[in-house]
Motif scaffolding. Sequence first.
Motif, PDB file in Angstrom:
ATOM      1  N   ILE A  24      -5.249  29.708  35.504  1.00 48.30           N
ATOM      2  CA  ILE A  24      -4.188  30.226  36.373  1.00 48.30           C
ATOM      3  C   ILE A  24      -3.802  29.169  37.406  1.00 48.30           C
ATOM      4  N   PHE A  25      -4.799  28.548  38.025  1.00 47.26           N
ATOM      5  CA  PHE A  25      -4.531  27.507  39.024  1.00 47.26           C
ATOM      6  C   PHE A  25      -3.760  26.343  38.406  1.00 47.26           C
ATOM      7  N   TYR A  26      -4.204  25.889  37.248  1.00 48.04           N
ATOM      8  CA  TYR A  26      -3.541  24.772  36.582  1.00 48.04           C
ATOM      9  C   TYR A  26      -2.089  25.110  36.250  1.00 48.04           C
ATOM     10  N   GLY A  27      -1.875  26.285  35.653  1.00 46.22           N
ATOM     11  CA  GLY A  27      -0.531  26.672  35.258  1.00 46.22           C
ATOM     12  C   GLY A  27       0.378  27.021  36.422  1.00 46.22           C
ATOM     13  N   SER A  28      -0.214  27.339  37.560  1.00 46.01           N
ATOM     14  CA  SER A  28       0.583  27.755  38.713  1.00 46.01           C
ATOM     15  C   SER A  28       0.818  26.644  39.725  1.00 46.01           C
ATOM     16  N   ILE A  29      -0.144  25.764  39.906  1.00 45.53           N
ATOM     17  CA  ILE A  29      -0.072  24.746  40.957  1.00 45.53           C
ATOM     18  C   ILE A  29       0.125  23.338  40.381  1.00 45.53           C
ATOM     19  N   LEU A  30      -0.620  22.995  39.362  1.00 42.19           N
ATOM     20  CA  LEU A  30      -0.625  21.617  38.879  1.00 42.19           C
ATOM     21  C   LEU A  30       0.480  21.292  37.898  1.00 42.19           C
ATOM     22  N   THR A  31       1.044  22.297  37.226  1.00 43.36           N
ATOM     23  CA  THR A  31       2.109  22.046  36.260  1.00 43.36           C
ATOM     24  C   THR A  31       3.259  23.008  36.517  1.00 43.36           C
ATOM     25  N   VAL A  32       4.394  22.693  35.947  1.00 42.15           N
ATOM     26  CA  VAL A  32       5.543  23.591  35.986  1.00 42.15           C
ATOM     27  C   VAL A  32       5.844  23.968  34.540  1.00 42.15           C
ATOM     28  N   PRO A  33       5.576  25.222  34.154  1.00 36.90           N
ATOM     29  CA  PRO A  33       5.872  25.615  32.774  1.00 36.90           C
ATOM     30  C   PRO A  33       7.368  25.479  32.489  1.00 36.90           C
ATOM     31  N   PRO A  34       7.720  25.094  31.281  1.00 42.15           N
ATOM     32  CA  PRO A  34       9.145  24.917  30.963  1.00 42.15           C
ATOM     33  C   PRO A  34       9.877  26.259  30.977  1.00 42.15           C
ATOM     34  N   GLU A  35      11.118  26.232  31.406  1.00 43.20           N
ATOM     35  CA  GLU A  35      11.941  27.437  31.365  1.00 43.20           C
ATOM     36  C   GLU A  35      12.378  27.673  29.929  1.00 43.20           C
ATOM     37  N   THR A  36      12.324  28.916  29.506  1.00 43.87           N
ATOM     38  CA  THR A  36      12.694  29.252  28.137  1.00 43.87           C
ATOM     39  C   THR A  36      13.935  30.135  28.144  1.00 43.87           C
ATOM     40  N   ALA A  37      14.483  30.364  26.964  1.00 43.02           N
ATOM     41  CA  ALA A  37      15.636  31.255  26.841  1.00 43.02           C
ATOM     42  C   ALA A  37      15.284  32.663  27.308  1.00 43.02           C
ATOM     43  N   LEU A  38      14.032  33.052  27.154  1.00 46.20           N
ATOM     44  CA  LEU A  38      13.603  34.384  27.586  1.00 46.20           C
ATOM     45  C   LEU A  38      13.543  34.502  29.104  1.00 46.20           C
ATOM     46  N   ASP A  39      13.516  33.379  29.812  1.00 45.26           N
ATOM     47  CA  ASP A  39      13.509  33.403  31.277  1.00 45.26           C
ATOM     48  C   ASP A  39      14.901  33.617  31.857  1.00 45.26           C
ATOM     49  N   THR A  40      15.929  33.378  31.077  1.00 42.82           N
ATOM     50  CA  THR A  40      17.282  33.434  31.611  1.00 42.82           C
ATOM     51  C   THR A  40      18.088  34.632  31.115  1.00 42.82           C
ATOM     52  N   ARG A  41      17.543  35.450  30.243  1.00 40.19           N
ATOM     53  CA  ARG A  41      18.279  36.633  29.753  1.00 40.19           C
ATOM     54  C   ARG A  41      18.146  37.758  30.763  1.00 40.19           C
ATOM     55  N   PRO A  42      19.258  38.270  31.273  1.00 40.73           N
ATOM     56  CA  PRO A  42      19.194  39.298  32.311  1.00 40.73           C
ATOM     57  C   PRO A  42      18.706  40.651  31.812  1.00 40.73           C
ATOM     58  N   ASP A  43      18.760  40.894  30.504  1.00 38.15           N
ATOM     59  CA  ASP A  43      18.356  42.200  29.983  1.00 38.15           C
ATOM     60  C   ASP A  43      16.864  42.279  29.650  1.00 38.15           C
ATOM     61  N   LEU A  44      16.133  41.211  29.864  1.00 36.35           N
ATOM     62  CA  LEU A  44      14.694  41.183  29.579  1.00 36.35           C
ATOM     63  C   LEU A  44      13.908  40.854  30.840  1.00 36.35           C
ATOM     64  N   ILE A  45      12.670  41.307  30.854  1.00 36.60           N
ATOM     65  CA  ILE A  45      11.766  40.853  31.912  1.00 36.60           C
ATOM     66  C   ILE A  45      11.460  39.388  31.601  1.00 36.60           C
ATOM     67  N   PRO A  46      11.676  38.482  32.547  1.00 40.23           N
ATOM     68  CA  PRO A  46      11.471  37.058  32.266  1.00 40.23           C
ATOM     69  C   PRO A  46      10.056  36.762  31.761  1.00 40.23           C
ATOM     70  N   LEU A  47       9.980  35.789  30.877  1.00 39.90           N
ATOM     71  CA  LEU A  47       8.708  35.406  30.276  1.00 39.90           C
ATOM     72  C   LEU A  47       7.683  35.004  31.328  1.00 39.90           C
ATOM     73  N   ASP A  48       8.120  34.386  32.422  1.00 43.70           N
ATOM     74  CA  ASP A  48       7.145  33.973  33.436  1.00 43.70           C
ATOM     75  C   ASP A  48       6.452  35.178  34.061  1.00 43.70           C
ATOM     76  N   LYS A  49       7.141  36.306  34.168  1.00 40.61           N
ATOM     77  CA  LYS A  49       6.502  37.515  34.718  1.00 40.61           C
ATOM     78  C   LYS A  49       5.455  38.045  33.747  1.00 40.61           C
ATOM     79  N   TRP A  50       5.751  37.951  32.447  1.00 44.56           N
ATOM     80  CA  TRP A  50       4.756  38.354  31.440  1.00 44.56           C
ATOM     81  C   TRP A  50       3.545  37.433  31.503  1.00 44.56           C
ATOM     82  N   ARG A  51       3.765  36.142  31.723  1.00 43.76           N
ATOM     83  CA  ARG A  51       2.639  35.208  31.852  1.00 43.76           C
ATOM     84  C   ARG A  51       1.747  35.602  33.028  1.00 43.76           C
TER      85      ARG A  51
END
Length: 138
Positions: A24-51
């Motif tokens: 969790i620390f690595y994925g949250s502080i040390l890196t920036v996960p890439p934005e995906t198509a699922l992060d930008t669709r307004p009709d879905l809960i963004p993938l980062d929230k699922w992560r």
Amino acid sequence: MDLRLPLLPAWLRWSVVAGVAGVIFYGSILTVPPETALDTRPDLIPLDKWRHFIAYAAFGNSLAYATTDWNINTRRLAAAVIAIIILYGVGIEFGQSLTPDRHFSIGDVYANLLGGILVLPYFIMQSRLRFVSVSEFG
């Protein structure tokens, strides 16, 4: 009827907790996960929230399992585990606010909390579970 489950050695249980917290620390502080198509669709809960949701569900359940053999009232232990999840999640979000290209997100805090709350069924079922050492489990 109790369900028998193996209780791994404490060092291994706490290693898993540290590993999940480290991921969790690595994925949250040390890196920036890439934005995906699922992060930008307004009709879905963004993938980062699922992560966040899945990561904190794993963190909470690994922490609950690590504390299984503690002789503490179940409600107090559940409250302590949830408090740790909340503090870690908010702490990570504050850490992100100090990191370039990251920011504090109340949405992420909610996702962390909702994922962490998935530990409650573990504590509800704990009275029906009987943990035995791995050597006795076989």
